[in-house]
Write an enzyme that holds these catalytic residues in place. Structure first.
Site, mmCIF file in Angstrom:
data_model
loop_
_atom_site.group_PDB
_atom_site.id
_atom_site.type_symbol
_atom_site.label_atom_id
_atom_site.label_comp_id
_atom_site.label_asym_id
_atom_site.label_seq_id
_atom_site.Cartn_x
_atom_site.Cartn_y
_atom_site.Cartn_z
ATOM 1 N N HIS A 209 0.805 -1.227 0.000
ATOM 2 C CA HIS A 209 0.000 0.000 0.000
ATOM 3 C C HIS A 209 0.837 1.276 0.000
ATOM 4 O O HIS A 209 0.291 2.370 -0.052
ATOM 5 C CB HIS A 209 -0.924 0.014 1.220
ATOM 6 C CG HIS A 209 -0.177 0.268 2.498
ATOM 7 N ND1 HIS A 209 0.516 -0.707 3.159
ATOM 8 C CD2 HIS A 209 0.003 1.400 3.221
ATOM 9 C CE1 HIS A 209 1.084 -0.200 4.235
ATOM 10 N NE2 HIS A 209 0.793 1.091 4.302
HETATM 11 C C1 UD1 Z 1 -1.797 5.271 6.274
HETATM 12 C C2 UD1 Z 1 -0.470 5.750 6.865
HETATM 13 C C3 UD1 Z 1 0.603 4.698 6.654
HETATM 14 C C4 UD1 Z 1 0.144 3.337 7.148
HETATM 15 C C5 UD1 Z 1 -1.194 2.989 6.515
HETATM 16 C C6 UD1 Z 1 -1.711 1.673 7.028
HETATM 17 C C7 UD1 Z 1 0.004 8.161 6.841
HETATM 18 C C8 UD1 Z 1 0.771 9.220 6.154
HETATM 19 N N1 UD1 Z 1 -0.014 6.978 6.225
HETATM 20 O O1 UD1 Z 1 -1.607 5.159 4.863
HETATM 21 O O2 UD1 Z 1 1.759 5.061 7.368
HETATM 22 O O3 UD1 Z 1 1.111 2.374 6.825
HETATM 23 O O4 UD1 Z 1 -2.140 4.015 6.825
HETATM 24 O O5 UD1 Z 1 -2.913 1.302 6.424
HETATM 25 O O6 UD1 Z 1 -0.551 8.392 7.884
HETATM 26 N N2 UD1 Z 1 -9.104 4.818 2.443
HETATM 27 C C9 UD1 Z 1 -10.323 4.173 2.444
HETATM 28 N N3 UD1 Z 1 -10.829 3.754 3.629
HETATM 29 C C10 UD1 Z 1 -10.193 3.937 4.823
HETATM 30 C C11 UD1 Z 1 -8.958 4.602 4.804
HETATM 31 C C12 UD1 Z 1 -8.414 5.023 3.627
HETATM 32 O O7 UD1 Z 1 -10.933 3.972 1.398
HETATM 33 O O8 UD1 Z 1 -10.711 3.523 5.862
HETATM 34 C C13 UD1 Z 1 -8.504 5.241 1.160
HETATM 35 C C14 UD1 Z 1 -8.769 6.666 0.793
HETATM 36 O O9 UD1 Z 1 -8.957 6.726 -0.572
HETATM 37 C C15 UD1 Z 1 -7.467 7.379 1.105
HETATM 38 C C16 UD1 Z 1 -6.447 6.273 0.867
HETATM 39 O O10 UD1 Z 1 -7.104 5.059 1.229
HETATM 40 O O11 UD1 Z 1 -7.289 8.468 0.295
HETATM 41 C C17 UD1 Z 1 -5.222 6.433 1.706
HETATM 42 O O12 UD1 Z 1 -5.539 6.604 3.090
HETATM 43 P P1 UD1 Z 1 -4.565 7.478 4.041
HETATM 44 O O13 UD1 Z 1 -5.047 7.448 5.432
HETATM 45 O O14 UD1 Z 1 -4.331 8.808 3.407
HETATM 46 O O15 UD1 Z 1 -3.192 6.735 3.925
HETATM 47 P P2 UD1 Z 1 -2.827 5.176 3.874
HETATM 48 O O16 UD1 Z 1 -2.306 4.885 2.530
HETATM 49 O O17 UD1 Z 1 -3.949 4.356 4.409
#
Ligand code: UD1
Length: 368
Positions: A209
């Site tokens: 991811h």
């Molecule tokens: C975040 C953390 C990363 C961690 C990861 C574990 C930061 C900078 N990154 O990354 O360190 O390893 O979590 O999972 O804090 N989304 C959903 N549903 C959710 C959450 C996210 O659909 O419940 C999607 C959204 O489109 C979002 C994307 O995933 O834009 C990324 O989510 P985000 O929290 O920005 O970062 P992660 O890649 O999950």
């Protein structure tokens, strides 16, 4: 009683907070409040973890959601500031390296509330990784820094953190791992491997991811091509993170389960640990999974140029790989040639107990 806020936001935070929450409750000397920023919000990325870890519902859910780094961090700060003003805590505890970690430590410090950072001192020395910025900023302003291994202490000392703030306590994620392993019986394991239609020890588990792996078309396509090749030799189970799924859709990449490759929705904690325990090896870019595989003694290939968890390589079962040498490394594992590794000191399931003792003394000492 002094009040302590335990702050979580994203999937890897929940299993780091749970053991400390239970220790604080057991000690009956501090009032704990759980604050969930809502950085992760899908049921399987959040609520399912609370259920598997047997945590109560959070006292506060800030609903910050997704967005750019600035948007997400800012929304968390605005929401958390209101909680700190209302609750007037004696200590705020943050975990890991996600945006919620840095947002809430900054907010608390500016309101003159001391901050404890669990999983302090880890460094990848790679500033293109957003988590590296989060780690450095959080550690620079924290009052209590709880490290999982000696490299953490060394990094902090090199950065000028006073020694008395640093406490090497071990790896709190292993506390949760040990607890859930005790609840996964043979029946459950058999059921899970049947559900995913694989044999125990005869499949590869994949999680990817990181933006560096999944945000660009050519890299992502290359990875998926490799997984499909690998699945001709051994079944590949790939629970897909929402970020990866959205990128696959947005880039219009053709990624479907075919042959031995099984692409699926993310799985909850209990299922994931069961799948991990019974895999032949794990291919990942996650931080926590490098540690869990080291504890389990399971071969792990980390598709990254660096790691903030070098002990999983020097003492554990982990190796860094790239797209040029990944095939060679997986062939080595499949032919039974891989290092054994050992469990690092203090990864013993008692880290939360050690942290709780220090935190209780600190909060009570500050109040009296
Ligand atoms: C975040 C953390 C990363 C961690 C990861 C574990 C930061 C900078 N990154 O990354 O360190 O390893 O979590 O999972 O804090 N989304 C959903 N549903 C959710 C959450 C996210 O659909 O419940 C999607 C959204 O489109 C979002 C994307 O995933 O834009 C990324 O989510 P985000 O929290 O920005 O970062 P992660 O890649 O999950």
């Amino acid at each position: 009683m002094p009040k302590i806020l335990l702050v979580v936001g994203a999937r890897p935070n929940f299993m780091k907070m749970a053991p400390l929450y239970f220790e604080i409750v057991k000690a009956e000397r501090l009032t704990p409040r759980i604050v969930h920023t809502g950085q992760h919000y899908d049921y399987v990325m959040s609520q399912a973890f609370f259920e598997d870890l047997e945590l109560p519902q959070p006292d506060y859910f800030l609903g910050a959601g997704s967005g750019s780094h600035a948007e997400q961090t800012a929304r968390i700060m605005v929401g958390f500031e209101k909680v700190v003003l209302a609750e007037k805590p004696d200590l705020v505890v943050v975990f890991g390296d996600v945006n919620s970690t840095v947002a809430c430590s900054l907010t608390a410090k500016k309101l003159l509330v001391p901050v404890a950072h669990v999983e302090a001192g880890l460094r990848s020395f790679d500033e293109t990784m957003p988590e590296e910025i989060n780690r450095r900023v959080t550690d620079a302003i924290s009052d209590l820094l709880f490290t999982p291994s000696t490299d953490g202490d060394e990094n902090l000392i090199r950065e000028g953190v006073p020694r008395h703030k640093i406490h090497r306590v071990g790896n709190i994620m292993i506390d949760s791992l040990i607890r859930i392993l005790g609840k996964i019986n043979q029946d459950h394991q058999n059921r899970i491997v049947r559900q995913f239609d694989v044999e125990k020890g005869e499949y590869v588990l994949v999680t990817l991811h990181r933006p560096s792996n999944v945000d660009e078309r050519s890299g992502l396509e290359q990875i998926l091509k490799y997984l499909s090749q690998l699945s001709a030799q051994i079944p590949v189970i790939f629970p897909i993170h929402p970020r990866t799924r959205k990128n696959i859709e947005a880039l219009g990449i053709d990624a479907v389960s075919a042959g031995g490759l099984r692409i699926m929705e993310p799985v909850r904690y209990r299922e994931f640990i069961t799948l991990q325990k019974n895999a032949r090896f794990v291919l990942t870019d996650s931080g926590g999974i490098q540690e869990e595989t080291t504890y389990l003694g399971l071969p792990c290939l980390t598709l990254r140029p660096n790691t903030e968890r070098p002990i999983t390589i020097t003492e554990g079962t982990n190796e860094l790989v790239d797209m040029c040498n990944i095939e060679e490394h997986s062939a080595q594992i499949l032919s039974g040639r891989w290092k054994q590794g050992r469990v690092p000191p203090l990864w013993d399931g008692r880290t939360a107990e050690r942290i709780a003792k220090i935190v209780v003394d600190y909060a009570i000492g500050n109040v009296s």
